[in-house]
Scaffold this active site. Structure first.
Site, short mmCIF file in Angstrom:
data_model
loop_
_atom_site.label_atom_id
_atom_site.label_comp_id
_atom_site.label_asym_id
_atom_site.label_seq_id
_atom_site.Cartn_x
_atom_site.Cartn_y
_atom_site.Cartn_z
CG ASP A 1 -2.01 -1.06 1.10
OD1 ASP A 1 -1.82 -2.03 0.35
OD2 ASP A 1 -3.05 -0.94 1.77
CE LYS A 2 -1.30 3.51 3.48
NZ LYS A 2 -1.74 2.12 3.29
CB SER B 1 -8.88 -1.17 3.98
OG SER B 1 -8.61 -2.17 3.03
#
Length: 553
Positions: free
Chosen positions: A120-121, A467
């Site tokens: 994700d990041k 999310s």
């Protein structure tokens, strides 16, 4: 070359000695020095297969005429860090990653970068670094996981199936055996989570913007194609260095608009709003939050991807991938350079066929508007974000009673304790970038809402985020956040709240005079975390409205 700074001249004798101390022979000293920023870790399914990709990238760099050097970048799994203290650290790692890549590339004067990422990041952090450094760079995303397999042809998605199964088990809807089957089958191997969650959305947008090679955004982690892409990316970075093709030549305003349109067309993760704003800032591109909503009204949703729909990443890849989406969007797409050398429209024109069950034509959309909407109102003067592709028609407009919680944990206790009922609006605050700190994802509360069957009767609003697996009437990124005295801090138990997605409104139905009185007696709470990296982060992080970037201003 940049690396000549550490390789050329008598005064660089000590530098060359250190480089040779790593085993580099003199015959390789005149080649471009390529840094491979690898986020390998065996803690995360999305990254556990990267050792193999590293080998193929290295082979490609050497084949192309460069010399490869590896350096490590941390990776945090949002799924593993979800629902406890660990989630405070997820978004802040985006800034750490950008800073670490910048530090290594500048300290060692690397000529170019291959950015090996997935979850994700990590991908946005890598892209922020590339835009900030503006040296030749190419991204390799490690690829999505295959869908889990169950009996009678059932396919499992980790994010939706496991988190919602937990709530269904607690509610007595499924038994322990069925819960165990889900747990054992939801993650069949390496790769990022199987649906259009944040990791896969960012991989798709990276390819859309032209920072990775064709098919990189959708090719499965287990595929030979992914390895060939890794090799080709290694070769290509040397070519980019020799021709001085830099990220800011590619990350233009048109590239960001294309990325937003593809995001909207697929119904991607709302986290991409934060990340695209942050990357654009590093690239020097003016990209206001309102751009997402303007384009959403012009861009229909043309695919029904998990979590809100039926299709998985493997279906999207087989159905035409990113270039198939661009082809279907047609005149909405702007032409732009890519690391491949061909322009966006040239690449889209190479697609021979599209599976229109997976990627529909504009004439037959899933929904008339794109997947993300930006709301404003007295509860969100600087905006709030909703993944409207995951909201049922029944909840597009909703008025309910505020149930206020000053942390995710307090809200979860109320949900699991049966204290939330139809007609409520769950308000989770002091979870923003500063207040969290770290703007935690509220997947556990939203999955619990859906698992308890409340998705068509209860809304959830927060200054935190969600999310990519979130579905339902969930409004996040509320700005200003509670910790800065935003209106969400003034909501009291029993207040009425109006959610009106079609008209882009989020309103607290309380007289302004009452709100002024509440504001006069509001005081900021003590920081939740007072030591360590997060305490420093909370002092320099900005609003979700600006991408939750850190700033010294």
């Amino acid at each position: 070359m940049r690396s000549d700074t550490i390789k050329k001249g008598v005064e660089r004798t000590p530098h060359r000695a250190l480089i040779k101390g790593t085993g580099v022979p003199q015959s390789q000293m005149d080649k471009p020095f390529i840094g491979v920023a690898t986020s390998f870790t065996d803690l995360i399914p999305g990254h556990v297969g990267m050792r193999d990709l590293e080998r193929f990238i290295e082979k490609g760099i050497h084949s192309g005429g460069g010399y490869a050097f590896f350096f490590g970048i941390p990776g945090v799994c949002d799924g593993i860090s979800m629902g406890h203290k660990g989630m405070h650290y997820s978004l802040p790692t985006r800034e750490l990653i950008a800073d670490m890549v910048e530090s290594v590339a500048e300290a060692h004067r690397l000529d170019g970068l291959v950015l090996l990422t997935n979850c994700d990041k990590i991908t946005p952090g890598m892209l922020m670094a590339a835009a900030r450094l503006n040296i030749p760079s190419i991204v390799v995303t490690a690829g999505p996981m295959m869908a889990g397999r169950g009996t009678e042809g059932r396919r499992y998605s980790f994010v939706t199936d496991t988190f919602e199964a937990m709530a269904r088990y607690k509610a007595g809807v499924i038994d322990e055996r069925e819960l165990g089957v889900c747990e054992d089958n939801a993650c069949p191997g390496m790769g990022s989570c199987q649906g259009l969650f944040t990791a896969n959305t960012m991989a798709i947008l990276t390819e859309t913007m032209g920072m990775s090679l064709p098919r990189c955004g959708t090719a499965l982690a287990v595929s030979a194609l992914k390895r060939r892409i890794a090799f080709a990316s290694g070769e290509k970075i040397v070519d980019l260095v020799r021709n001085d093709i830099t990220p800011r030549q590619i990350l233009t305003r048109d590239a960001f608009e294309n990325a937003i349109r593809v995001d909207l067309a697929l119904g991607g993760s709302s986290n991409t709003v934060l990340h695209l704003l942050a990357i654009a800032r590093e690239a020097g591109v003016d990209l206001p939050l309102e751009t997402f909503d303007t384009l959403a009204k012009e861009t229909p949703q043309i695919s029904s991807m998990n979590p809100a729909g039926e299709y998985f990443m493997e279906d999207l890849d087989a159905g035409g991938g990113v270039m198939g989406v661009l082809r279907q969007l047609g005149s909405l797409v702007r032409d732009n350079p890519t690391v491949m050398g061909l322009s966006t429209l040239q690449l889209a024109s190479t697609v021979e066929s599209v599976d229109e069950r997976v990627i529909r034509p504009l004439s037959n959309p899933v929904k008339k508007e794109g997947g993300i909407a930006v709301l404003f109102g007295n509860l969100a003067p600087k905006g709030a974000v909703v993944k409207q592709s995951g909201v049922s028609d029944a909840m597009m407009t909703f008025e309910g009673t505020a149930r206020c919680f000053d942390s995710e944990e307090a809200a979860m206790a109320a949900l699991m304790g049966g204290r939330i009922v139809a007609g409520d609006v769950v308000v989770i605050r002091y979870e923003g970038p500063k207040g969290g700190p770290g703007m935690r994802e509220m997947l556990a509360p939203t999955a619990t809402l859906m698992g308890l069957g409340l998705g068509d009767s209860v809304a959830l609003i927060t200054d935190g985020r969600f999310s990519g697996g979130t579905r339902g009437p969930c409004i996040g990124h509320i700005s200003p956040e509670a910790a800065e005295g935003g209106p969400i801090a003034l909501v009291e138990e029993g207040d009425r709240i109006l959610l009106d997605i079609p008209n882009r409104r989020l309103e607290l139905l309380v007289d302004e005079a009452v709100l002024q009185e509440r504001r006069a007696r509001w005081t900021a709470p003590e920081p939740k975390i007072k030591t360590g990296w997060l305490a420093r982060y909370a002092k320099v992080v900005t609003s979700a409205y600006t991408g939750a970037v850190t700033s010294a201003d």
